[in-house]
Design an enzyme around this catalytic site. Structure first.
Site, PDB file in Angstrom:
ATOM      1  N   ASP A  96       0.872  -1.168   0.000  1.00 41.39           N
ATOM      2  CA  ASP A  96       0.000   0.000   0.000  1.00 41.39           C
ATOM      3  C   ASP A  96       0.916   1.227   0.000  1.00 41.39           C
ATOM      4  OD1 ASP A  96      -2.375   1.603   0.365  1.00 41.39           O
ATOM      5  OD2 ASP A  96      -1.817   1.762   2.468  1.00 41.39           O
ATOM      6  N   ASP A 155       0.056   5.139   1.070  1.00 45.10           N
ATOM      7  CA  ASP A 155      -0.078   6.048   2.221  1.00 45.10           C
ATOM      8  C   ASP A 155      -0.152   5.259   3.523  1.00 45.10           C
ATOM      9  OD1 ASP A 155      -0.948   8.895   0.870  1.00 45.10           O
ATOM     10  OD2 ASP A 155      -1.702   7.188  -0.261  1.00 45.10           O
ATOM     11  N   ASP A 205      -1.599  -1.017   5.780  1.00 47.57           N
ATOM     12  CA  ASP A 205      -1.916  -0.553   7.132  1.00 47.57           C
ATOM     13  C   ASP A 205      -3.411  -0.378   7.367  1.00 47.57           C
ATOM     14  OD1 ASP A 205      -2.089   2.992   7.206  1.00 47.57           O
ATOM     15  OD2 ASP A 205      -1.975   1.777   5.389  1.00 47.57           O
TER      16      ASP A 205
END
Length: 221
Positions: A11, A13, A170
Site C-alpha cells: 500500500d 499512504d 496498514d
C-alpha cells in the site's frame, strides 16, 4: 504463505510514505478559507489512510452521503494536488527495505486506492519509486480495494502468480484484498491506524511494527 515469494507489493499512504502532513494541510486549508480555526496534524493523522473521506470527516464532520460531499471532495483534491510532496516523506527504514528486496532478486510494487492523478506525479517525484516494477492506482482497474482486482493487476504486470506475491498494508481493506487475491498478507501497524482499528482482527498472515520486521520475515522464509 511466505515461501517461494518473488515480489512484495505495498500500500502507499501509511505503509511506504507519510503523506498525512500534506493531506491534513489540504483539508485544513478548506477550514481556514471558511474562517474556521486550524486543527493540529494529530487530529488528521489517524484518518489519513481514508483519503478524502477521512480528511473531510475530521475537518467538517462530513460523511460521504452529505449532499455537499462531492463538491467538497473536489476542492480537497485541488488543494492536495497543489501540495502533493511538500511535507510527504518516505517512512524510516523503507529505503533500506526496498534495497534489500532488490538485493534478494525480488520485485516490488505499489497498489493504492489513491487516484492516478495523484499517484503518478507523486511516485515520479520521489526517487524511491524508480525501481518499482508496478504502480497500480485506485482507478487503474474497475474496482479499488478491498476488491482483489488491483492486486491481481499488479501481479500480472510483474508476470507473477498471485501466490508468489505478498501484500503489505496498514488498513483492513488491504488485508481483505490480499487474502481475496490469494497473496500472503502483512499488516503494518506503524501506519495510519484509526482509533477503532485492531490489526489483530484483520486476519493477516503476519503483523509488523516497523519496516525492518518485514526484512526479518523474508529472511526467515
Amino acid at each position: 504463505m511466505f515461501h517461494n515469494i518473488r515480489a512484495v507489493l505495498f500500500d502507499l499512504d501509511g505503509t511506504l510514505i507519510d503523506s498525512a502532513p500534506d493531506l491534513g494541510a489540504a483539508a485544513d486549508k478548506m477550514r481556514t478559507d471558511r474562517g474556521l480555526p486550524s486543527l493540529p496534524l494529530e487530529r488528521y493523522r489517524p484518518m489519513a489512510g481514508a483519503g478524502a473521506r477521512g480528511m473531510l470527516g475530521e475537518a467538517f464532520g462530513m460523511a460521504p452521503d452529505h449532499p455537499e460531499f462531492m463538491g467538497m471532495r473536489e476542492e480537497f483534491f485541488v488543494n492536495y494536488a497543489s501540495c502533493l510532496t511538500q511535507r510527504t516523506n518516505v517512512f524510516d527504514g523503507i529505503a533500506e527495505l526496498v534495497d534489500q528486496i532488490l538485493r534478494r532478486g525480488m520485485a516490488w510494487g505499489v497498489v493504492t486506492n489513491k487516484g492516478a492523478r495523484f499517484t503518478e506525479p507523486l511516485t515520479r517525484a520521489i526517487a524511491l519509486f524508480g525501481t518499482a516494477g508496478a504502480v497500480v492506482s485506485g482507478d487503474t482497474t474497475a474496482y479499488a480495494k478491498p476488491h482483489p482486482a488491483p492486486l491481481l493487476e499488479a501481479a500480472e504486470r510483474l508476470q507473477l502468480a498471485p501466490g508468489q506475491c505478498i501484500y503489505v498494508g496498514d488498513d483492513e481493506r488491504d488485508i481483505v484484498a490480499g487474502l481475496a487475491a490469494g497473496m500472503g498478507t502483512v499488516a503494518a501497524t506503524y501506519g495510519y491506524l484509526g482509533a477503532k482499528s485492531n490489526p489483530l482482527e484483520w486476519g493477516a498472515h503476519a503483523t509488523i511494527k516497523s519496516p525492518s520486521e518485514l526484512l526479518q520475515l523474508l529472511a526467515n522464509a
